[in-house]
Design a protein around this motif. Sequence first.
Motif, short mmCIF file in Angstrom:
data_model
loop_
_atom_site.label_atom_id
_atom_site.label_comp_id
_atom_site.label_asym_id
_atom_site.label_seq_id
_atom_site.Cartn_x
_atom_site.Cartn_y
_atom_site.Cartn_z
N ARG A 34 10.60 4.62 8.25
CA ARG A 34 9.80 5.49 7.40
C ARG A 34 9.14 4.68 6.30
NH1 ARG A 34 11.07 11.16 7.13
NH2 ARG A 34 12.56 11.60 8.76
N LEU A 35 7.87 4.92 6.12
CA LEU A 35 7.15 4.22 5.05
C LEU A 35 6.65 5.28 4.07
CD1 LEU A 35 4.55 1.46 5.59
CD2 LEU A 35 3.96 3.41 4.16
N THR A 36 7.00 5.12 2.80
CA THR A 36 6.55 6.10 1.81
C THR A 36 5.25 5.60 1.18
OG1 THR A 36 8.86 6.62 1.40
CG2 THR A 36 7.27 7.46 -0.20
N ALA A 37 4.13 6.16 1.62
CA ALA A 37 2.82 5.70 1.13
C ALA A 37 2.51 6.30 -0.23
CB ALA A 37 1.74 6.09 2.13
N VAL A 38 2.90 7.55 -0.45
CA VAL A 38 2.72 8.21 -1.74
C VAL A 38 4.09 8.77 -2.12
CG1 VAL A 38 1.60 10.11 -2.97
CG2 VAL A 38 0.28 8.72 -1.36
N ALA A 56 -3.58 -2.02 -5.68
CA ALA A 56 -3.75 -3.09 -4.68
C ALA A 56 -3.89 -2.50 -3.28
CB ALA A 56 -2.56 -4.02 -4.75
N ASN A 57 -4.23 -3.34 -2.31
CA ASN A 57 -4.31 -2.90 -0.91
C ASN A 57 -2.97 -2.29 -0.51
OD1 ASN A 57 -6.17 -5.83 -0.37
ND2 ASN A 57 -6.99 -3.78 -0.11
N GLY A 58 -3.06 -1.15 0.15
CA GLY A 58 -1.85 -0.52 0.66
C GLY A 58 -1.05 0.24 -0.39
N ALA A 59 -1.59 0.41 -1.60
CA ALA A 59 -0.85 1.07 -2.68
C ALA A 59 -0.69 2.58 -2.45
CB ALA A 59 -1.54 0.83 -4.01
N GLY A 60 -1.58 3.16 -1.64
CA GLY A 60 -1.47 4.59 -1.36
C GLY A 60 -2.68 5.41 -1.81
N LYS A 61 -3.76 4.74 -2.16
CA LYS A 61 -4.94 5.44 -2.69
C LYS A 61 -5.59 6.34 -1.64
CE LYS A 61 -6.95 1.53 -3.66
NZ LYS A 61 -5.93 0.56 -3.18
N SER A 62 -5.91 5.76 -0.49
CA SER A 62 -6.61 6.55 0.54
C SER A 62 -5.73 7.70 1.02
CB SER A 62 -6.99 5.69 1.73
OG SER A 62 -7.84 4.66 1.31
N THR A 63 -4.43 7.44 1.13
CA THR A 63 -3.52 8.49 1.59
C THR A 63 -3.55 9.66 0.61
OG1 THR A 63 -2.13 6.78 2.57
CG2 THR A 63 -1.11 8.93 2.24
N THR A 212 -11.57 2.10 -6.10
CA THR A 212 -12.42 0.92 -6.06
C THR A 212 -11.60 -0.33 -6.35
OG1 THR A 212 -14.42 -0.09 -6.96
CG2 THR A 212 -13.07 1.13 -8.51
N HIS A 213 -12.11 -1.45 -5.88
CA HIS A 213 -11.52 -2.73 -6.26
C HIS A 213 -12.45 -3.44 -7.24
CE1 HIS A 213 -8.04 -2.87 -3.57
NE2 HIS A 213 -8.77 -2.09 -2.81
N ASP A 214 -13.50 -2.74 -7.64
CA ASP A 214 -14.50 -3.34 -8.52
C ASP A 214 -14.36 -2.74 -9.92
OD1 ASP A 214 -16.85 -3.98 -9.90
OD2 ASP A 214 -17.96 -4.19 -8.03
N1 LIG Z 1 -1.73 6.77 9.55
C1 LIG Z 1 -0.85 5.89 9.06
N2 LIG Z 1 0.25 5.54 9.76
C2 LIG Z 1 1.13 4.66 9.27
N3 LIG Z 1 1.03 4.06 8.08
C3 LIG Z 1 -0.05 4.36 7.33
C4 LIG Z 1 -1.06 5.28 7.78
N4 LIG Z 1 -2.00 5.37 6.83
C5 LIG Z 1 -1.63 4.54 5.82
N5 LIG Z 1 -0.46 3.94 6.13
C6 LIG Z 1 0.29 3.00 5.29
O1 LIG Z 1 0.47 3.61 4.02
C7 LIG Z 1 0.34 2.66 2.97
C8 LIG Z 1 -0.76 3.13 2.02
O2 LIG Z 1 -2.01 3.04 2.68
P1 LIG Z 1 -3.38 3.49 2.00
O3 LIG Z 1 -4.45 3.37 3.02
O4 LIG Z 1 -3.18 4.81 1.35
O5 LIG Z 1 -3.54 2.38 0.87
P2 LIG Z 1 -4.78 2.07 -0.07
O6 LIG Z 1 -4.22 2.00 -1.45
O7 LIG Z 1 -5.88 3.02 0.17
O8 LIG Z 1 -5.17 0.61 0.42
P3 LIG Z 1 -6.62 -0.14 0.51
O9 LIG Z 1 -6.99 -0.54 -0.87
O10 LIG Z 1 -6.29 -1.32 1.37
O11 LIG Z 1 -7.56 0.83 1.17
C9 LIG Z 1 0.04 1.34 3.64
O12 LIG Z 1 1.26 0.63 3.78
C10 LIG Z 1 -0.50 1.73 5.00
O13 LIG Z 1 -0.22 0.74 5.97
#
Ligand SMILES: Nc1ncnc2c1ncn2[C@@H]1O[C@H](COP(=O)(O)OP(=O)(O)OP(=O)(O)O)[C@@H](O)[C@H]1O
Length: 330
Positions: A34-38, A56-63, A212-214
Amino acid sequence: MTRTETARPAAAGSVEVRDLTREFRVRNGLTVRRLTAVDHMTWSIAPGEAVGYIGANGAGKSTTIKMLAGILVPSTGEVTTCGLRPVKDRRRLARRIGVVFGQRSQLWWDLPVRESFGILAAIHSLSRGQERARTDELVETLDMGDYLGTPVRQLSLGQRMRAEVAAALLHRPELLILDEPTIGLDVLSKQRLREFLVRERAEHGTTLLLTTHDMGDVERLCDRVLVVDHGRLAYDGTLDGLGRTVGAERVLIVDLAEPHGDLEVPGARHLRSEGGGLRQQLAFDPAATTAARVLAAVSERVEVLDLTIAEPDVEDVVRRIYERAATSTS
Ligand SMILES: Nc1ncnc2c1ncn2[C@@H]1O[C@H](COP(=O)(O)OP(=O)(O)OP(=O)(O)O)[C@@H](O)[C@H]1O
């Protein structure tokens, strides 16, 4: 807000996130973890605010953003967007928000831009008159007149991003969510897009949430910053406050008329010299001094031909926040 607009509801453009969590099951060979994205996030955005959501990348923003827009279902916790439950009320919500995912297009690839706008206007049930008036306004302010008849696949990245933003704003949403809106754009295209967004907000009171990263995006567009770190909220406040919190430095880069040894001036730290001392970089803390003061001190010593001020890099700011968090918990 324009006079022709109908009064907006009290929750117009607001976002409320309470104890919001999203987990993913990630398969690695035969094991699933299990990965806790948010991770239990709580925050809110008031109508009309402009908020930068950074990390940072993967921090959970898009989720997070996908949950606000009703694209992803939360594992636990609550999210309310414009007073609605995003997944349950997804269709109603779609009429009240605009979303731009920099990496993904909402336009029809093979159709001319104009036709994509026409389809979106029909989806949002705009009358012919509303469609025409709004398209004209967006085409003019975003300077899209030259390529309205061009298929989307033939547009440059800058042109396409303008078209994406216009598409998201066609129905005059209360909340505009932008995921990396300026990624890959040249300086001029970035500037144009930012100016447009500032104007759109001023005229229509649109709430803005952008990842954003900018740092330039945040600086030009946002009143407030939320920093997310490993799915958790690490900072909520102003950008200045963020810079002060982590001591983010700016860099003054000067080109000199004559080569010079490493410049040492009060209030700044010499970073590096290039071209035998013709170009020098000086870091300074914007909370303690200003670029103008550092430049004045440099100009007392040498003749400056040109200068640039480099903004703190968002990754750098975020990294510093993590370092602080790590040292405060150790
Ligand atoms: N559909 C998915 N299935 C499994 N893991 C996911 C999925 N979507 C996102 N993740 C994981 O959740 C975490 C958060 O991802 P997310 O895309 O929200 O990050 P982010 O902050 O938007 O990153 P970035 O700046 O790279 O876009 C990451 O570890 C990603 O690998």
